[in-house]
Design an enzyme around this catalytic site. Structure first.
Site, PDB file in Angstrom:
ATOM      1  N   GLU A 142      -5.349  -8.493   1.287  1.00 46.64           N
ATOM      2  CA  GLU A 142      -5.861  -8.282   2.646  1.00 46.64           C
ATOM      3  C   GLU A 142      -7.349  -8.011   2.573  1.00 46.64           C
ATOM      4  O   GLU A 142      -7.797  -7.205   1.759  1.00 46.64           O
ATOM      5  CB  GLU A 142      -5.276  -7.008   3.300  1.00 46.64           C
TER       6      GLU A 142
ATOM      7  N   GLU B  68       0.806  -1.236   0.000  1.00 40.15           N
ATOM      8  CA  GLU B  68       0.000   0.000   0.000  1.00 40.15           C
ATOM      9  C   GLU B  68       0.838   1.284   0.000  1.00 40.15           C
ATOM     10  O   GLU B  68       0.350   2.339   0.368  1.00 40.15           O
ATOM     11  CB  GLU B  68      -1.006   0.010   1.171  1.00 40.15           C
TER      12      GLU B  68
END
Ligand SMILES: *[C@@H]1O[C@H](CO)[C@@H](O)[C@H](O)[C@H]1NC(C)=O
Ligand SMILES: *[C@@H]1O[C@H](CO)[C@@H](O)[C@H](O)[C@H]1NC(C)=O
Length: 308
Positions: free
Chosen positions: A227, A127
């Protein structure tokens, strides 16, 4: 069920319906509740809890160092534990803030290729594009360096589903990487639990569809959900998204079991509560606790039945 209709329209070209069930994995932190770095014996206890209570066959880690930059040498600790437990590891490197050289050196020191099947692959970054902590050019360089040094290992990166979907990561999709991990949290999109699975499937469908468009292929790059998760009791609410163990369990049964059923590999964030984890700042600028996201508590007791 409505979901099947929605997903089959969105992913009409994808081979999901005919493929086998997806593989369940867990995100695992690399520090203990008291803040010390996990050693091989700690990872062994993690893996025992995971194997005793779930169908998971793989875990992913994020970094070789802890949140304060202390060396945990995680690759050297986790790989032997995984090998003896019969679990695969997707080893994560955290290159943010100038840490690349250090992270890469800790990887090299573990001689990861000598662990055979226990090493599933390596991810560079998580990320960072979403957070803006590195740019596409840096990321492509790190991916290619890793690929050059570990030519027989799968190499990939994880980022938020919307970054994969909106064109800002196209140079990364075309960089020669093997794994794309798209993270998706209906919770962080402030969705009521009732709409959470639909939101999650929609996120994954958009990310996968764009990757397929850029690569001109249905499966040239292996696509995984990097995730997903839901905070349990003690966690923070995010708009209509309410924390709680009951909502976590309901999200698991519907979203996680549902996506696995559709043949997509996924990682649940996360295996164990991390009472020492600092809070995250949501898109709304509000602070949210990140210490109650485990489907196991910090003592490794399962919060609910995790078999689908
Ligand atoms: C893509 O989405 C990310 C995350 O929301 C955002 O930061 C970025 O500006 C978007 N890029 C484009 C080209 O829309
Ligand atoms: C429910 O999820 C869908 C899919 O992401 C979205 O389009 C819709 O706006 C959501 N509904 C609400 C009430 O937020």
């Amino acid at each position: 069920m409505q979901l099947r209709t929605i997903i089959s329209t969105a992913l009409v070209a994808a081979p999901l319906a005919v493929s086998a069930a997806g593989t369940l994995g867990f995100a695992v932190g690399n520090t203990n509740p008291d803040g010390t770095c996990k050693k091989s014996s700690d990872f062994e206890s993690d893996f025992k809890a995971i194997k005793d209570n779930t169908d998971a066959a793989i875990v992913r880690t994020y970094s070789s160092t802890d949140q304060f930059g202390n060396a945990c040498n995680t690759p050297s600790e986790v790989l032997p534990a995984a090998k003896s437990a019969g679990i695969k590891v997707l080893l994560g490197l955290w290159p943010d803030g100038g840490a690349w050289e250090k992270e890469k050196a800790a990887l090299d020191a573990a001689d990861p290729a000598s662990f055979g099947d226990a090493l599933y692959g390596i991810t560079v970054g998580s990320e960072g594009m979403y957070r803006g902590t590195y740019n596409a050019e840096e990321l492509v360089g790190w991916i290619q360096e890793t690929k050059k040094d570990y030519p027989n290992t799968l190499v990939g990166t994880a980022d938020s589903w919307n970054c994969w979907a909106n064109g800002s990561m196209d140079s990364i999709i075309s960089s020669g990487l093997d794994l794309i991990l798209a993270n998706g949290f209906a919770y962080w999109q402030y969705q009521d639990i009732k709409n959470a699975t639909k939101t999650y499937f929609d996120d994954m469908a958009q990310a996968l569809a764009h990757v397929q468009e850029v690569t001109g292929s249905l499966d040239k790059i292996h696509f995984m959900n990097g995730e997903t998760g839901w905070p349990g009791t003690g966690g923070t609410d995010a708009g209509a998204a309410k924390a709680g163990d009951d909502n976590m369990e309901s999200y698991w049964k519907s979203a996680v079991c549902g996506l696995l059923d559709w043949g997509v590999d996924l990682f649940w964030f996360e295996a164990f509560d991390e009472p020492n984890k600092p809070s995250a700042i949501g898109d709304n600028g509000q602070e949210a606790s990140e210490s109650h996201w485990g489907s196991f508590d910090a003592e490794r007791n399962p919060k609910f039945d995790m078999r689908c």
